[in-house]
Design a protein around this motif. Structure first.
Motif, PDB file in Angstrom:
ATOM      1  N   SER A   1       5.838   2.765   1.650  1.00 39.88           N
ATOM      2  CA  SER A   1       5.008   1.569   1.522  1.00 39.88           C
ATOM      3  C   SER A   1       4.611   1.118   2.923  1.00 39.88           C
ATOM      4  CB  SER A   1       5.773   0.449   0.810  1.00 39.88           C
ATOM      5  OG  SER A   1       6.897   0.050   1.579  1.00 39.88           O
ATOM      6  N   ILE A   2       3.377   0.657   3.030  1.00 44.47           N
ATOM      7  CA  ILE A   2       2.874   0.186   4.325  1.00 44.47           C
ATOM      8  C   ILE A   2       2.560  -1.301   4.204  1.00 44.47           C
ATOM      9  CG2 ILE A   2       1.107   0.467   6.092  1.00 44.47           C
ATOM     10  CD1 ILE A   2       0.699   3.315   5.057  1.00 44.47           C
ATOM     11  N   GLU A   3       3.244  -2.116   5.003  1.00 37.90           N
ATOM     12  CA  GLU A   3       3.040  -3.561   4.996  1.00 37.90           C
ATOM     13  C   GLU A   3       2.620  -4.036   6.387  1.00 37.90           C
ATOM     14  OE1 GLU A   3       5.906  -5.916   2.366  1.00 37.90           O
ATOM     15  OE2 GLU A   3       7.119  -4.186   2.951  1.00 37.90           O
ATOM     16  N   LYS A   4       1.724  -5.005   6.382  1.00 33.29           N
ATOM     17  CA  LYS A   4       1.264  -5.566   7.655  1.00 33.29           C
ATOM     18  C   LYS A   4       1.890  -6.943   7.848  1.00 33.29           C
ATOM     19  CE  LYS A   4      -2.914  -6.699  10.279  1.00 33.29           C
ATOM     20  NZ  LYS A   4      -4.400  -6.758  10.267  1.00 33.29           N
ATOM     21  N   LYS A   5       2.621  -7.115   8.942  1.00 28.89           N
ATOM     22  CA  LYS A   5       3.246  -8.383   9.281  1.00 28.89           C
ATOM     23  C   LYS A   5       3.038  -8.674  10.764  1.00 28.89           C
ATOM     24  CE  LYS A   5       6.947  -8.066   5.794  1.00 28.89           C
ATOM     25  NZ  LYS A   5       8.428  -8.036   5.570  1.00 28.89           N
TER      26      LYS A   5
ATOM     27  N   LYS B   1       6.455   0.738   7.921  1.00 26.41           N
ATOM     28  CA  LYS B   1       6.593   1.735   6.872  1.00 26.41           C
ATOM     29  C   LYS B   1       8.011   1.706   6.307  1.00 26.41           C
ATOM     30  CE  LYS B   1       3.138   5.116   8.418  1.00 26.41           C
ATOM     31  NZ  LYS B   1       2.924   6.535   8.815  1.00 26.41           N
TER      32      LYS B   1
ATOM     33  N   ASN C   1       0.858  -1.177   0.000  1.00 26.10           N
ATOM     34  CA  ASN C   1       0.000   0.000   0.000  1.00 26.10           C
ATOM     35  C   ASN C   1       0.902   1.237   0.000  1.00 26.10           C
ATOM     36  OD1 ASN C   1      -2.489  -1.391   0.133  1.00 26.10           O
ATOM     37  ND2 ASN C   1      -2.177  -1.732   2.331  1.00 26.10           N
TER      38      ASN C   1
ATOM     39  N   ASN D   1       0.396  -8.775  12.598  1.00 27.53           N
ATOM     40  CA  ASN D   1      -0.475  -7.792  13.242  1.00 27.53           C
ATOM     41  C   ASN D   1       0.211  -6.449  13.521  1.00 27.53           C
ATOM     42  OD1 ASN D   1      -2.665  -9.614  13.320  1.00 27.53           O
ATOM     43  ND2 ASN D   1      -1.859 -10.545  15.197  1.00 27.53           N
ATOM     44  N   SER D   2       1.314  -6.202  12.851  1.00 29.12           N
ATOM     45  CA  SER D   2       2.010  -4.924  12.998  1.00 29.12           C
ATOM     46  C   SER D   2       2.205  -4.287  11.623  1.00 29.12           C
ATOM     47  CB  SER D   2       3.377  -5.127  13.670  1.00 29.12           C
ATOM     48  OG  SER D   2       3.227  -5.661  14.969  1.00 29.12           O
ATOM     49  N   PHE D   3       2.211  -2.972  11.606  1.00 30.11           N
ATOM     50  CA  PHE D   3       2.389  -2.238  10.354  1.00 30.11           C
ATOM     51  C   PHE D   3       3.810  -1.685  10.280  1.00 30.11           C
ATOM     52  CE2 PHE D   3      -2.174  -2.201  11.005  1.00 30.11           C
ATOM     53  CZ  PHE D   3      -2.661  -2.442   9.726  1.00 30.11           C
TER      54      PHE D   3
END
Length: 248
Positions: free
Chosen positions: A143-147, A153, A132, A149-151
């Protein structure tokens, strides 16, 4: 009489050029970031062989006032504030500038505007897959990635935002703006940290439809008058020739 016909032809030609500019303005009334254009013809007059002769100099001007804002809520739609411009690379690899903030990602994952690659402060900008994208007010792209349950940047790059000398700008047929060859900046403008962007909105065309329509109608009427003047002068020439033949 020949001088009158000549002057009318010059005036009619200038009116046709104005109509072309106005038609282009109206055709781009829905084009994102489009700037209204004007042509002004200056004439240097001197006398030669008892007739007035004109050297026409046409100057191009643009109305660079901001257009209305369209709130799209799309992350890759940008409004450039503070009289700033976005920087792109045209199909010839030349640096150019635009107010169109409708950014897209092409098949090569390059950030583009109207199929022209967007130039970042450190070169072209490539967007990774499955992320995203968010563009911050200073032009930094993250870019924003979720791994787990954490985001997270990650900085992808940064837009090259510039402030341009208005007197050195020209616009080409592709709709992009360029610096004139004789400018003091040698065709290269550096990134300006004072310029900011707002995401989720676009700047629309600043063309005033009513004003351009009125000018188009006015120019059309003036053109008709010039054509009538040419016709009258032509008829007067015919009458004069007939009188000369009768007297002879």
């Amino acid at each position: 009489m020949e001088n009158s016909i000549y002057n009318s032809m010059i005036a009619a030609n200038q009116l046709l050029e104005k109509q072309t500019v106005i038609s282009n303005n109206l055709a781009n009334i829905s084009t994102t970031g489009f700037k209204e254009k004007f042509n002004y013809a200056l004439q240097n007059q001197y006398v030669k062989n008892l007739y007035k002769t004109y050297n026409k100099i046409t100057k191009e001007y643009h109305n660079l006032s901001p257009g209305t804002l369209n709130y799209t809520k799309r992350n890759l739609d940008l409004f450039v504030q503070d009289n700033g411009w976005l920087t792109v690379k045209d199909i010839n690899g030349q640096e150019a500038y635009t107010k169109n903030g409708h950014l897209k990602i092409n098949l090569k994952r390059m950030l583009t505007i109207q199929e022209n690659e967007v130039i970042g402060s450190n070169g072209s900008i490539r967007i990774p897959n499955n992320v995203n994208v968010k563009i911050l007010s200073d032009g930094i792209i993250t870019s924003i990635e979720k791994k787990n349950n954490s985001f997270f940047k990650t900085k992808i790059g940064a837009l090259k935002l510039v402030r341009l000398p208005i007197q050195d700008l020209i616009q080409k047929e592709n709709g992009l703006f360029y610096l004139k060859k004789n400018n003091l900046f040698k065709n290269i403008i550096n990134h300006d940290d004072s310029i900011h962007v707002k995401s989720g909105m676009l700047e629309e065309s600043n063309v005033n439809a009513a004003k351009n329509m009125i000018e188009m109608i006015s120019n059309s009427r003036q053109f008709d008058i010039q054509m009538k003047m040419i016709s009258i002068c032509d008829k007067n020439a015919e009458y004069a020739n007939q009188l000369i033949n009768i007297n002879n």
